[in-house]
Design a protein around this motif. Structure first.
Motif, PDB file in Angstrom:
ATOM      1  N   GLN A  15       6.475  -3.322  -0.057  1.00 23.78           N
ATOM      2  CA  GLN A  15       6.875  -2.061  -0.678  1.00 23.78           C
ATOM      3  C   GLN A  15       5.988  -0.910  -0.224  1.00 23.78           C
ATOM      4  O   GLN A  15       6.473   0.182   0.105  1.00 23.78           O
ATOM      5  CB  GLN A  15       6.834  -2.189  -2.202  1.00 23.78           C
ATOM      6  N   GLU A  16       4.671  -1.152  -0.193  1.00 24.39           N
ATOM      7  CA  GLU A  16       3.739  -0.115   0.267  1.00 24.39           C
ATOM      8  C   GLU A  16       3.983   0.228   1.730  1.00 24.39           C
ATOM      9  O   GLU A  16       3.986   1.409   2.110  1.00 24.39           O
ATOM     10  CB  GLU A  16       2.302  -0.583   0.062  1.00 24.39           C
ATOM     11  N   ASP A  17       4.189  -0.813   2.548  1.00 20.67           N
ATOM     12  CA  ASP A  17       4.446  -0.579   3.979  1.00 20.67           C
ATOM     13  C   ASP A  17       5.754   0.181   4.182  1.00 20.67           C
ATOM     14  O   ASP A  17       5.846   1.052   5.061  1.00 20.67           O
ATOM     15  CB  ASP A  17       4.506  -1.911   4.731  1.00 20.67           C
ATOM     16  N   SER A  18       6.758  -0.154   3.379  1.00 20.02           N
ATOM     17  CA  SER A  18       8.047   0.543   3.491  1.00 20.02           C
ATOM     18  C   SER A  18       7.886   2.021   3.166  1.00 20.02           C
ATOM     19  O   SER A  18       8.469   2.885   3.838  1.00 20.02           O
ATOM     20  CB  SER A  18       9.075  -0.090   2.556  1.00 20.02           C
ATOM     21  N   GLN A  19       7.110   2.304   2.142  1.00 21.93           N
ATOM     22  CA  GLN A  19       6.874   3.696   1.770  1.00 21.93           C
ATOM     23  C   GLN A  19       6.132   4.442   2.869  1.00 21.93           C
ATOM     24  O   GLN A  19       6.463   5.589   3.190  1.00 21.93           O
ATOM     25  CB  GLN A  19       6.087   3.765   0.458  1.00 21.93           C
ATOM     26  N   ARG A  20       5.135   3.785   3.471  1.00 24.66           N
ATOM     27  CA  ARG A  20       4.391   4.413   4.571  1.00 24.66           C
ATOM     28  C   ARG A  20       5.276   4.624   5.791  1.00 24.66           C
ATOM     29  O   ARG A  20       5.226   5.662   6.450  1.00 24.66           O
ATOM     30  CB  ARG A  20       3.181   3.557   4.931  1.00 24.66           C
ATOM     31  N   LEU A  21       6.110   3.624   6.073  1.00 19.78           N
ATOM     32  CA  LEU A  21       7.032   3.740   7.202  1.00 19.78           C
ATOM     33  C   LEU A  21       8.056   4.840   6.949  1.00 19.78           C
ATOM     34  O   LEU A  21       8.380   5.626   7.846  1.00 19.78           O
ATOM     35  CB  LEU A  21       7.734   2.413   7.446  1.00 19.78           C
ATOM     36  N   GLN A  22       8.560   4.907   5.707  1.00 28.33           N
ATOM     37  CA  GLN A  22       9.521   5.951   5.356  1.00 28.33           C
ATOM     38  C   GLN A  22       8.883   7.330   5.506  1.00 28.33           C
ATOM     39  O   GLN A  22       9.529   8.285   5.951  1.00 28.33           O
ATOM     40  CB  GLN A  22      10.013   5.754   3.929  1.00 28.33           C
TER      41      GLN A  22
END
Length: 220
Positions: free
Chosen positions: A119-126
């Motif tokens: 979830q954290e990585d997805s937010q950073r990628l987004q």
């Protein structure tokens, strides 16, 4: 695509530096966005897979919790009936269920940690993807602005040409008017000269007639 070799490359990427070094920044930003979107799809697919796995593990944990409780009740019932042998067997099954439950609970904890990280990585990628899209919008605005400026300059150039032609036509008209005035003057002058010559001829005829009249008078 080969631009990013792993997920962390995207997260740590300095988009500005990549675009500054690119021969074609607009093409580069399109490729960056495409790879980020593909990576985001993969991350979300992985997250969905592990969420489904978490639900399955959680069901096993709850089933085993019930099983542990049931074996505990059976052991207690066997003790109450004086059947220590059955109580012992029930407690053995209880411990098996507890051990399996602990194993699933450990797996569940690992899945929760993984999903939190995803979830954290997805937010950073987004966030990186949003940054790249803002860069792309900025390039598009610059391109549109340049196109508009070019059209304005082309229009101004056409206007200048048309203005020059218009001025030339006005000058030509003035020249025509001056030439017409000269021709009119020459025509008028020629008419005056012809009138003067005609008047001289008329005077000469009158003088001849006077002379003839005088002769007639003398002879009579």
């Amino acid at each position: 695509m080969g631009m990013f070799s792993r997920f962390t490359d995207i997260i740590n990427a300095n988009i500005n530096n990549m675009l500054d070094k690119a021969e074609d920044p607009e093409k580069m930003i399109r490729l960056i966005i495409q790879e980020m979107e593909e990576t985001l799809v993969e991350v979300r697919a992985t997250a969905a897979k592990h969420i489904a796995e978490k639900k399955s593990v959680l069901r096993h944990v709850r089933q085993l919790e019930k099983s542990v409780g049931n074996w505990q009740e059976k052991a207690e019932t066997a003790i109450a009936k004086g059947r220590d042998d059955l109580a012992k067997a029930a407690l053995v099954e209880k411990h098996k269920a507890q051990s399996e439950q602990e194993s699933y609970e450990q797996e569940l904890s690992q899945l929760e940690e993984f999903l939190t990280a995803v979830q954290e990585d997805s937010q950073r990628l987004q966030s990186k993807l949003s940054e790249a899209k803002r860069k792309q919008e900025a390039y598009l605005l610059r391109q549109e602005s340049a196109t508009v400026r070019l059209k304005v300059r082309e229009s101004a150039q056409v206007h200048n040409i048309e203005d020059a032609i218009s001025k030339f036509e006005r000058y030509q008209q003035k020249i025509d008017e001056v030439e017409a005035q000269v021709e009119a003057f020459d025509l008028t002058a020629n008419q005056d000269l012809a009138s003067q010559i005609s008047a001289l001829e008329t005077d000469e005829r009158i003088d001849e007639e006077i002379a003839n009249l005088k002769k007639k008078t003398v002879n009579s």
